[in-house]
Design an enzyme around this catalytic site. Structure first.
Site, short mmCIF file in Angstrom:
data_model
loop_
_atom_site.label_atom_id
_atom_site.label_comp_id
_atom_site.label_asym_id
_atom_site.label_seq_id
_atom_site.Cartn_x
_atom_site.Cartn_y
_atom_site.Cartn_z
N THR A 14 1.16 -1.42 -0.24
CA THR A 14 -0.24 -0.07 -0.08
C THR A 14 1.09 1.31 0.01
O THR A 14 2.30 1.29 0.11
CB THR A 14 -1.12 -0.08 1.48
OG1 THR A 14 0.25 -0.10 2.57
CG2 THR A 14 -1.87 -1.23 0.98
N SER A 15 0.38 2.10 -0.72
CA SER A 15 1.57 3.70 -0.32
C SER A 15 1.58 3.82 1.02
O SER A 15 0.58 3.86 1.80
CB SER A 15 0.48 4.75 -0.99
OG SER A 15 -0.99 5.39 -0.45
N THR A 16 1.94 5.26 0.97
CA THR A 16 2.24 5.55 2.68
C THR A 16 1.59 7.17 3.14
O THR A 16 1.25 6.67 4.32
CB THR A 16 3.81 6.48 2.62
OG1 THR A 16 3.71 7.58 1.85
CG2 THR A 16 4.90 5.38 1.96
N GLU A 18 -1.80 5.68 2.49
CA GLU A 18 -2.92 4.55 2.67
C GLU A 18 -3.00 3.77 4.24
O GLU A 18 -2.07 3.75 5.06
CB GLU A 18 -3.41 3.14 1.89
CG GLU A 18 -3.12 3.81 0.34
CD GLU A 18 -3.23 2.54 -0.48
OE1 GLU A 18 -4.53 2.12 -0.78
OE2 GLU A 18 -2.25 2.67 -1.62
#
Length: 201
Positions: A14-16, A18
């Protein structure tokens, strides 16, 4: 359970920005699909460094199955996805993308990849056509200055990765330059042949 002659390895990302719950949900889904080991990280797809993805790709061996929940968890775009899948397929690793119901060990999965490759080529053709039109217009207006040598700026990085024994496909994936640029840099630098061995588990 995913049929496999080897290990079933998962990768979650996941992105930072999220929620961590999203990463945990991916890991749970991958484990539910039979993954005995899952590499997970919270990092943006635009970041050059994705250490857990690198670790997962290094860990895979012939006969293994590599599983991700969605294509954007693995790749930055269609071309990147196809390049990664092609590299793994050549190593004898099956790739499965759950959201697409794509499995490279099946005829349907290979057909989907063929269609994706066609779309990627179409997109690239359109992009090049727009580039040529833009360059022609800029030249006509006296504003064209040429493209910045971004690939050449990464020559030392390319040489270092080659010295580590990495192939062109992996070098392209890590640096973001084109295959043609990578081959040109390697030819110009004329590096000594490197070892292609992979670490043991």
């Amino acid at each position: 359970m995913i049929p496999s002659t080897g290990a079933i390895i998962g990768y979650a990302r996941t992105s930072t920005i999220e929620q961590i719950a999203g990463l945990e949900a991916q890991v749970a889904e991958l484990e539910g699909r039979g993954c005995t080991k899952v590499f997970a990280e919270q990092v943006s797809s635009i970041d050059a460094a994705r250490p857990q993805l690198k670790a997962a790709l290094d860990y895979l061996r012939e006969g293994d199955t590599f599983v991700v929940t969605r294509p954007d968890r693995l790749a930055r775009g269609t071309i990147d996805l196809l390049d990664t899948v092609d590299t793994l397929t050549r190593r004898g690793v099956t790739v499965r993308i759950l959201s697409m119901d794509l499995d490279t060990s099946s005829a349907t999965g290979r057909l989907v990849l063929t269609v994706l490759a066609g779309i990627a080529q179409f997109e690239r053709s359109l992009m090049l056509e727009r580039q040529r039109a833009g360059v022609a217009k800029a030249k006509a207006e006296g504003k064209y200055r040429g493209r910045a040598p971004t690939a050449r700026a990464k020559a030392s990085e390319v040489a270092a990765l080659k010295a580590e024994g990495l192939g062109v496909a992996e070098i392209v994936r890590r640096t973001g330059i084109s295959r043609a640029s990578a081959y040109r840099i390697l030819q110009d630098s004329a590096p000594s042949p490197g070892s292609s061995g992979s670490p043991s588990r």
